[in-house]
Write a protein that holds these residues in place. Structure first.
Motif, PDB file in Angstrom:
ATOM      1  N   ARG A 193      -7.790  -4.916   9.188  1.00 17.10           N
ATOM      2  CA  ARG A 193      -8.449  -6.329  10.223  1.00 17.10           C
ATOM      3  C   ARG A 193      -7.739  -7.882  10.146  1.00 17.10           C
ATOM      4  NH1 ARG A 193     -14.814  -5.511   8.159  1.00 17.10           N
ATOM      5  NH2 ARG A 193     -14.018  -2.778   9.205  1.00 17.10           N
ATOM      6  N   LEU A 194      -6.602  -8.012   9.245  1.00 13.60           N
ATOM      7  CA  LEU A 194      -6.081  -9.860   9.348  1.00 13.60           C
ATOM      8  C   LEU A 194      -4.768  -9.306   9.840  1.00 13.60           C
ATOM      9  CD1 LEU A 194      -6.826 -10.354   5.549  1.00 13.60           C
ATOM     10  CD2 LEU A 194      -7.984 -11.368   8.373  1.00 13.60           C
ATOM     11  N   GLY A 195      -4.515  -8.274  10.828  1.00  8.43           N
ATOM     12  CA  GLY A 195      -3.681  -7.995  11.358  1.00  8.43           C
ATOM     13  C   GLY A 195      -2.591  -8.018  11.317  1.00  8.43           C
ATOM     14  N   MET A 196      -2.143  -6.734   9.941  1.00  8.91           N
ATOM     15  CA  MET A 196      -1.167  -6.148   9.443  1.00  8.91           C
ATOM     16  C   MET A 196      -0.583  -4.833   9.777  1.00  8.91           C
ATOM     17  SD  MET A 196       0.148  -8.629   7.360  1.00  8.91           S
ATOM     18  CE  MET A 196       2.007  -7.039   6.822  1.00  8.91           C
ATOM     19  N   ASP A 197       0.332  -4.438   9.936  1.00 15.36           N
ATOM     20  CA  ASP A 197       0.425  -2.654  10.255  1.00 15.36           C
ATOM     21  C   ASP A 197       0.107  -2.227   8.685  1.00 15.36           C
ATOM     22  OD1 ASP A 197       1.854  -0.687  10.361  1.00 15.36           O
ATOM     23  OD2 ASP A 197       3.455  -1.305  11.427  1.00 15.36           O
ATOM     24  N   VAL A 198      -0.704  -0.943   8.669  1.00 17.52           N
ATOM     25  CA  VAL A 198      -0.836  -0.288   7.382  1.00 17.52           C
ATOM     26  C   VAL A 198      -1.452   1.133   7.641  1.00 17.52           C
ATOM     27  CG1 VAL A 198      -2.826  -0.251   5.305  1.00 17.52           C
ATOM     28  CG2 VAL A 198      -2.672  -2.272   6.927  1.00 17.52           C
ATOM     29  N   ALA A 199      -0.377   1.612   6.952  1.00 16.76           N
ATOM     30  CA  ALA A 199      -0.330   3.232   6.495  1.00 16.76           C
ATOM     31  C   ALA A 199      -1.178   3.372   5.448  1.00 16.76           C
ATOM     32  CB  ALA A 199       0.778   3.656   6.516  1.00 16.76           C
ATOM     33  N   MET A 200      -1.993   4.040   5.255  1.00 15.28           N
ATOM     34  CA  MET A 200      -3.112   4.612   4.383  1.00 15.28           C
ATOM     35  C   MET A 200      -1.991   5.598   3.213  1.00 15.28           C
ATOM     36  SD  MET A 200      -5.813   3.828   2.106  1.00 15.28           S
ATOM     37  CE  MET A 200      -5.859   4.860   0.661  1.00 15.28           C
TER      38      MET A 200
END
Ligand code: ADP
Length: 292
Positions: free
Chosen positions: A48-55
């Motif tokens: 939500r804060l704009g990062m590219d995130v992988a789980m």
């Protein structure tokens, strides 16, 4: 890119005015489900804060697992690193809210199936990450294997040691950041004062202090970064938002005190919404704040 290796779960929350005695059945007031698991919460907050995130992690093949993945995708989190296991159901937390009290039963289930031997399946995810975030809701051996792997490959790591469990000094040395709250810090460092441990790990150890904010040592002196004064409605997920926001800010090149201010602001917004993920701010919401 941030990769979160950690837990995903569904919270089942019931509200009741009367506590059942042993063997007794009572009528309660409300039932709700919410998405949780510290890993998933931190991934959603960073996205939500704009990062590219992988789980990275595991859920079952049940409908809860499908819903957990849908929610991550809806929040912009990549889920190709999430394994669907057949031999365990999806993780869950069973929460009973009484008037001034609560009780919680956590069933880790699939979250316990994230094993060190599985690391091979997601080394590519780790190798393409700027920072890997861990918590204590998957097996300790897995966290240790990931810390080792990242250390060997020069990838930054952040361990949010929640819920509390001790960790060998060797791994603390290899971490880039360690972010306990006061209670967790006392369990990890039982024989030292807070000031001693902060000075021992400058710019690595960040202790969160709830409504007081966060404290760290900058190499010269201790620094408290005060929290923002707000009326909290639900502090679930405050720590998760804080960690994700701190990671986001540091990756964007902010220095520690500025990153912690950003993290305090994100967490202060999050405690004004219901549920762990309900109040987590977007970057746009952060920018609307006069304190931004
Ligand atoms: P955890 O939720 O993991 O126990 P803390 O209670 O220390 O961790 O809270 C984490 C962060 O959330 C704090 O450092 C602060 O930024 C923010 N926070 C928590 N409670 C409040 C509050 N009542 N008002 C404002 N900010 C809060």
């Amino acid at each position: 890119k941030i990769t979160v290796v950690g837990s995903m779960s569904t919270d089942f929350v019931v509200t009741t005015k009367v506590k059942p005695n042993q063997g007794e059945t009572v009528f309660g007031e409300k039932f709700a489900t919410a998405f949780g698991g510290k890993g998933a919460n931190q991934a959603v907050a960073a996205s939500r804060l704009g990062m590219d995130v992988a789980m990275v992690g595991a859920v079952g093949k049940d409908d809860f697992g499908t819903a957990i993945l849908d929610n991550l995708v809806k929040n912009g989190v990549a889920v190709t690193g999430v394994e669907r296991v057949t031999h365990a159901e999806s993780g869950s937390a069973h929460i009973v809210l009484y008037d001034n009290d609560n009780s919680i039963i956590v069933i880790p289930a699939a979250n316990n199936e994230v094993k060190p031997a599985n690391i091979e399946k997601f080394t590519d995810q780790l190798l393409t990450s700027d920072l890997v975030i861990l918590q204590n809701e998957i097996p300790q051996e897995t966290n240790e294997a990931i810390i080792d792997f990242c250390w060997q490959n020069g990838i930054q790591t952040l361990l949010n040691p929640a819920p509390a469990r001790s960790i060998a000094k060797e791994y603390i040395e290899k971490l880039t950041y360690l972010t306990p709250n006061e209670h967790e810090s006392a369990i990890i460092f039982p024989d030292q004062s807070r000031s001693e441990v902060l000075a021992q790990y400058p710019n690595k150890l960040i202790i969160t202090l709830g409504a007081m904010g966060a404290i760290y040592h900058d190499g010269i002196k201790e620094e408290i970064v005060p929290a923002f004064e707000v009326q909290p409605v639900d502090t679930t997920g405050a720590g998760d938002t804080f960690n994700a926001a701190m990671a986001t800010a540091l990756l964007q090149g902010l220095e520690m005190s500025a990153a912690l201010r950003f993290a305090n602001l994100a967490a202060a917004i999050s405690v004004q919404g219901f549920g762990a993920q309900g109040g987590m701010p977007t970057l746009e919401k952060m920018k609307e704040q006069s304190q931004y």
